[in-house]
Design an enzyme around this catalytic site. Structure first.
Site, PDB file in Angstrom:
ATOM      1  N   LYS A  13       0.842  -1.234   0.015  1.00  0.00           N
ATOM      2  CA  LYS A  13      -0.118  -0.096  -0.027  1.00  0.00           C
ATOM      3  C   LYS A  13       0.886   1.287  -0.128  1.00  0.00           C
ATOM      4  O   LYS A  13       0.594   2.171  -0.826  1.00  0.00           O
ATOM      5  CB  LYS A  13      -0.967  -0.049   1.242  1.00  0.00           C
ATOM      6  CG  LYS A  13      -1.904  -1.090   1.437  1.00  0.00           C
ATOM      7  CD  LYS A  13      -2.698  -1.097   2.509  1.00  0.00           C
ATOM      8  CE  LYS A  13      -1.949  -1.101   3.906  1.00  0.00           C
ATOM      9  NZ  LYS A  13      -1.173  -2.355   4.193  1.00  0.00           N
ATOM     10  N   ARG A  88      -9.820   0.669   8.414  1.00  0.00           N
ATOM     11  CA  ARG A  88      -9.534  -0.813   8.669  1.00  0.00           C
ATOM     12  C   ARG A  88     -10.593  -1.502   9.640  1.00  0.00           C
ATOM     13  O   ARG A  88     -10.388  -2.821   9.836  1.00  0.00           O
ATOM     14  CB  ARG A  88      -8.043  -0.816   9.841  1.00  0.00           C
ATOM     15  CG  ARG A  88      -6.900  -1.014   9.299  1.00  0.00           C
ATOM     16  CD  ARG A  88      -5.853  -0.757  10.107  1.00  0.00           C
ATOM     17  NE  ARG A  88      -4.578  -1.322   9.983  1.00  0.00           N
ATOM     18  CZ  ARG A  88      -3.759  -0.857   9.260  1.00  0.00           C
ATOM     19  NH1 ARG A  88      -3.695   0.401   8.894  1.00  0.00           N
ATOM     20  NH2 ARG A  88      -2.695  -1.680   9.188  1.00  0.00           N
ATOM     21  N   ARG A 127      12.086  -5.376   5.144  1.00  0.00           N
ATOM     22  CA  ARG A 127      11.666  -3.716   4.885  1.00  0.00           C
ATOM     23  C   ARG A 127      12.560  -2.948   5.571  1.00  0.00           C
ATOM     24  O   ARG A 127      12.784  -3.065   6.930  1.00  0.00           O
ATOM     25  CB  ARG A 127      10.064  -3.430   5.168  1.00  0.00           C
ATOM     26  CG  ARG A 127       9.868  -1.915   5.044  1.00  0.00           C
ATOM     27  CD  ARG A 127       8.424  -1.777   5.125  1.00  0.00           C
ATOM     28  NE  ARG A 127       7.946  -2.359   6.168  1.00  0.00           N
ATOM     29  CZ  ARG A 127       6.414  -2.298   6.325  1.00  0.00           C
ATOM     30  NH1 ARG A 127       5.799  -2.025   5.483  1.00  0.00           N
ATOM     31  NH2 ARG A 127       6.029  -2.916   7.475  1.00  0.00           N
ATOM     32  N   ARG A 161      11.064  -0.786  11.151  1.00  0.00           N
ATOM     33  CA  ARG A 161       9.869  -0.391  12.092  1.00  0.00           C
ATOM     34  C   ARG A 161       9.974  -1.151  13.371  1.00  0.00           C
ATOM     35  O   ARG A 161      10.197  -2.481  13.290  1.00  0.00           O
ATOM     36  CB  ARG A 161       8.904  -0.504  11.551  1.00  0.00           C
ATOM     37  CG  ARG A 161       8.141   0.752  10.839  1.00  0.00           C
ATOM     38  CD  ARG A 161       7.061   0.825   9.799  1.00  0.00           C
ATOM     39  NE  ARG A 161       5.892  -0.061  10.364  1.00  0.00           N
ATOM     40  CZ  ARG A 161       4.749  -0.076   9.293  1.00  0.00           C
ATOM     41  NH1 ARG A 161       4.719   0.239   8.556  1.00  0.00           N
ATOM     42  NH2 ARG A 161       3.673  -1.148  10.076  1.00  0.00           N
ATOM     43  N   ARG A 172      -1.086  -8.692  13.554  1.00  0.00           N
ATOM     44  CA  ARG A 172      -1.223  -7.782  12.490  1.00  0.00           C
ATOM     45  C   ARG A 172      -2.136  -8.407  11.264  1.00  0.00           C
ATOM     46  O   ARG A 172      -3.074  -8.003  10.820  1.00  0.00           O
ATOM     47  CB  ARG A 172      -0.026  -6.989  11.757  1.00  0.00           C
ATOM     48  CG  ARG A 172       0.352  -6.006  12.818  1.00  0.00           C
ATOM     49  CD  ARG A 172       2.063  -5.589  12.370  1.00  0.00           C
ATOM     50  NE  ARG A 172       1.854  -4.974  11.082  1.00  0.00           N
ATOM     51  CZ  ARG A 172       3.081  -4.394  10.568  1.00  0.00           C
ATOM     52  NH1 ARG A 172       4.335  -5.076  11.008  1.00  0.00           N
ATOM     53  NH2 ARG A 172       3.261  -3.952   9.232  1.00  0.00           N
TER      54      ARG A 172
HETATM   55  P1  AP5 Z   1       4.941  -1.553   1.957  1.00  0.00           P
HETATM   56  O1  AP5 Z   1       4.526  -0.700   0.697  1.00  0.00           O
HETATM   57  O2  AP5 Z   1       5.550  -1.134   3.041  1.00  0.00           O
HETATM   58  O3  AP5 Z   1       3.599  -2.439   2.382  1.00  0.00           O
HETATM   59  P2  AP5 Z   1       2.391  -1.726   3.268  1.00  0.00           P
HETATM   60  O4  AP5 Z   1       1.044  -2.463   2.711  1.00  0.00           O
HETATM   61  O5  AP5 Z   1       2.109  -0.222   3.109  1.00  0.00           O
HETATM   62  O6  AP5 Z   1       2.634  -2.441   4.599  1.00  0.00           O
HETATM   63  P3  AP5 Z   1       2.448  -1.916   6.171  1.00  0.00           P
HETATM   64  O7  AP5 Z   1       3.216  -2.757   6.894  1.00  0.00           O
HETATM   65  O8  AP5 Z   1       2.931  -0.425   6.237  1.00  0.00           O
HETATM   66  O9  AP5 Z   1       1.158  -1.886   6.386  1.00  0.00           O
HETATM   67  P4  AP5 Z   1       0.322  -2.146   7.624  1.00  0.00           P
HETATM   68  O10 AP5 Z   1      -0.986  -1.886   7.430  1.00  0.00           O
HETATM   69  O11 AP5 Z   1       0.708  -3.378   8.426  1.00  0.00           O
HETATM   70  O12 AP5 Z   1       0.974  -0.745   8.516  1.00  0.00           O
HETATM   71  P5  AP5 Z   1       0.482   0.562   8.970  1.00  0.00           P
HETATM   72  O13 AP5 Z   1       1.606   1.434   9.019  1.00  0.00           O
HETATM   73  O14 AP5 Z   1      -0.789   1.099   8.260  1.00  0.00           O
HETATM   74  O15 AP5 Z   1       5.541  -3.080   1.189  1.00  0.00           O
HETATM   75  C1  AP5 Z   1       6.158  -3.855   2.414  1.00  0.00           C
HETATM   76  C2  AP5 Z   1       7.502  -4.475   1.523  1.00  0.00           C
HETATM   77  O16 AP5 Z   1       7.327  -5.091   0.345  1.00  0.00           O
HETATM   78  C3  AP5 Z   1       8.380  -3.128   1.425  1.00  0.00           C
HETATM   79  O17 AP5 Z   1       9.851  -3.426   1.640  1.00  0.00           O
HETATM   80  C4  AP5 Z   1       8.437  -2.806  -0.365  1.00  0.00           C
HETATM   81  O18 AP5 Z   1       9.581  -2.642  -0.910  1.00  0.00           O
HETATM   82  C5  AP5 Z   1       8.119  -4.426  -0.495  1.00  0.00           C
HETATM   83  N1  AP5 Z   1       7.004  -4.626  -1.709  1.00  0.00           N
HETATM   84  C6  AP5 Z   1       5.963  -3.882  -2.035  1.00  0.00           C
HETATM   85  N2  AP5 Z   1       5.483  -4.091  -2.938  1.00  0.00           N
HETATM   86  C7  AP5 Z   1       6.189  -5.260  -3.379  1.00  0.00           C
HETATM   87  C8  AP5 Z   1       5.840  -6.120  -4.627  1.00  0.00           C
HETATM   88  N3  AP5 Z   1       4.862  -6.077  -5.636  1.00  0.00           N
HETATM   89  N4  AP5 Z   1       6.759  -7.418  -4.731  1.00  0.00           N
HETATM   90  C9  AP5 Z   1       7.799  -7.439  -3.925  1.00  0.00           C
HETATM   91  N5  AP5 Z   1       7.895  -6.695  -3.001  1.00  0.00           N
HETATM   92  C10 AP5 Z   1       7.169  -5.629  -2.509  1.00  0.00           C
HETATM   93  O19 AP5 Z   1      -0.170   0.525  10.629  1.00  0.00           O
HETATM   94  C11 AP5 Z   1       0.843  -0.060  11.647  1.00  0.00           C
HETATM   95  C12 AP5 Z   1      -0.014  -0.196  12.790  1.00  0.00           C
HETATM   96  O20 AP5 Z   1      -0.755   1.023  13.119  1.00  0.00           O
HETATM   97  C13 AP5 Z   1      -1.279  -0.953  12.628  1.00  0.00           C
HETATM   98  O21 AP5 Z   1      -0.967  -2.172  13.050  1.00  0.00           O
HETATM   99  C14 AP5 Z   1      -2.133  -0.426  13.789  1.00  0.00           C
HETATM  100  O22 AP5 Z   1      -1.704  -0.873  15.223  1.00  0.00           O
HETATM  101  C15 AP5 Z   1      -2.119   0.959  13.666  1.00  0.00           C
HETATM  102  N6  AP5 Z   1      -2.972   1.311  12.565  1.00  0.00           N
HETATM  103  C16 AP5 Z   1      -2.690   2.162  11.573  1.00  0.00           C
HETATM  104  N7  AP5 Z   1      -3.882   2.492  10.822  1.00  0.00           N
HETATM  105  C17 AP5 Z   1      -5.080   2.358  11.720  1.00  0.00           C
HETATM  106  C18 AP5 Z   1      -6.324   2.225  11.794  1.00  0.00           C
HETATM  107  N8  AP5 Z   1      -6.772   2.810  10.290  1.00  0.00           N
HETATM  108  N9  AP5 Z   1      -7.061   1.911  12.741  1.00  0.00           N
HETATM  109  C19 AP5 Z   1      -6.502   1.227  13.766  1.00  0.00           C
HETATM  110  N10 AP5 Z   1      -4.972   1.117  13.875  1.00  0.00           N
HETATM  111  C20 AP5 Z   1      -4.366   1.617  12.936  1.00  0.00           C
END
Ligand code: AP5
Length: 222
Positions: A13, A88, A127, A161, A172
């Site tokens: 994402k 979410r 990552r 992270r 997660r």
């Molecule tokens: P990346 O693009 O970083 O993936 P992502 O989908 O953004 O993953 P996140 O881990 O950031 O998502 P998340 O939903 O767990 O975290 P968030 O910060 O929102 O890609 C991942 C890796 O793969 C990278 O190294 C990239 O280079 C590689 N890659 C990408 N595409 C690829 C491909 N096609 N092929 C190969 N490699 C690839 O949330 C963190 C925490 O915050 C949550 O756990 C929760 O506690 C809290 N939180 C955030 N939002 C909310 C909400 N709305 N409600 C409640 N809690 C929340």
């Protein structure tokens, strides 16, 4: 154009949102990044969120909805945004519907990045990001062109992270399947859900998303 990128942790994402931001002139709104900034600053919200995020659980809806509502009300969101990590839960999606209706900012598309759980652990474990500009990298899939130097800003410090470890990733993923996956039928019923193959290479995922959105205004095909 107002978009949601939906998918499990590590689906890509953030990677795709950054590209769309540049290509389409949209603003990326990542609730994860916003919460990490709150934790870093030591704010009340950050103190409440810290332990929850470290356990891989979701921060309570009321806190995240208030934070998102304030962010979408900023002037830069008017020209279009990409929501990355929000909503979410179904209550978050319902609150977003109300908010966007009040602001007359309709959702254009909800794009699901479909990825196998097995691939996600590898993606998350490998990552790292530039400490200076936040550009994302991966040990196997996307190293900086020159080792140790950020392609984008020339920074030499990189960070991983706190929640990118095997135990938290399991929690997660569990939270995604139990609390976030119900958004797929929610948006399918609204007629906004589109699906792309998140297992494809990054450039191919981007191509599939652009096929849905249409060519960016005035952009080349690179
Ligand atoms: P990346 O693009 O970083 O993936 P992502 O989908 O953004 O993953 P996140 O881990 O950031 O998502 P998340 O939903 O767990 O975290 P968030 O910060 O929102 O890609 C991942 C890796 O793969 C990278 O190294 C990239 O280079 C590689 N890659 C990408 N595409 C690829 C491909 N096609 N092929 C190969 N490699 C690839 O949330 C963190 C925490 O915050 C949550 O756990 C929760 O506690 C809290 N939180 C955030 N939002 C909310 C909400 N709305 N409600 C409640 N809690 C929340």
């Amino acid at each position: 154009m107002n978009l949601i990128l939906l998918g499990p942790p590590g689906a890509g994402k953030g990677t795709q949102a950054k590209r769309l931001e540049e290509r389409y002139g949209l603003v990326q709104i990542s609730t994860g990044d916003m919460l990490r900034a709150e934790v870093k600053s030591g704010s009340d919200l950050g103190q409440k969120a810290k332990g929850i995020m470290e356990r891989g659980e979701l921060v309570p809806d009321a806190l995240v909805i208030a934070m998102l509502g304030a962010r979408v009300s900023q002037p830069d969101a008017v020209s279009g945004f990409i929501l990355d990590g929000f909503p979410r839960t179904v209550p978050q999606a319902e609150a977003l519907d109300v908010l966007l209706a009040q602001k007359a900012m309709p959702l254009s598309h909800v794009i699901e990045l479909q990825v196998n759980d097995a691939a996600l652990v590898d993606r998350i474990a490998g990552r790292f990001t530039c400490a200076e500009c936040g550009e994302g990298y991966h040990d196997s899939f996307k190293q900086p062109a020159t080792a140790g130097i950020c392609d984008k800003c020339g920074g030499t410090e990189f960070i991983r992270r706190a929640d990118d470890n095997a135990t938290t990733v399991g929690a997660r993923l569990e939270a995604y399947h139990r609390q976030t996956a119900p958004l797929l039928p929610y948006y399918a019923a609204q007629g906004t859900l589109r699906v792309v193959d998140g297992m494809a290479e990054m450039a191919e995922v981007a191509r599939q998303i652009e096929a849905i959105l249409g060519a960016p205004p005035g952009a080349s095909n690179s």
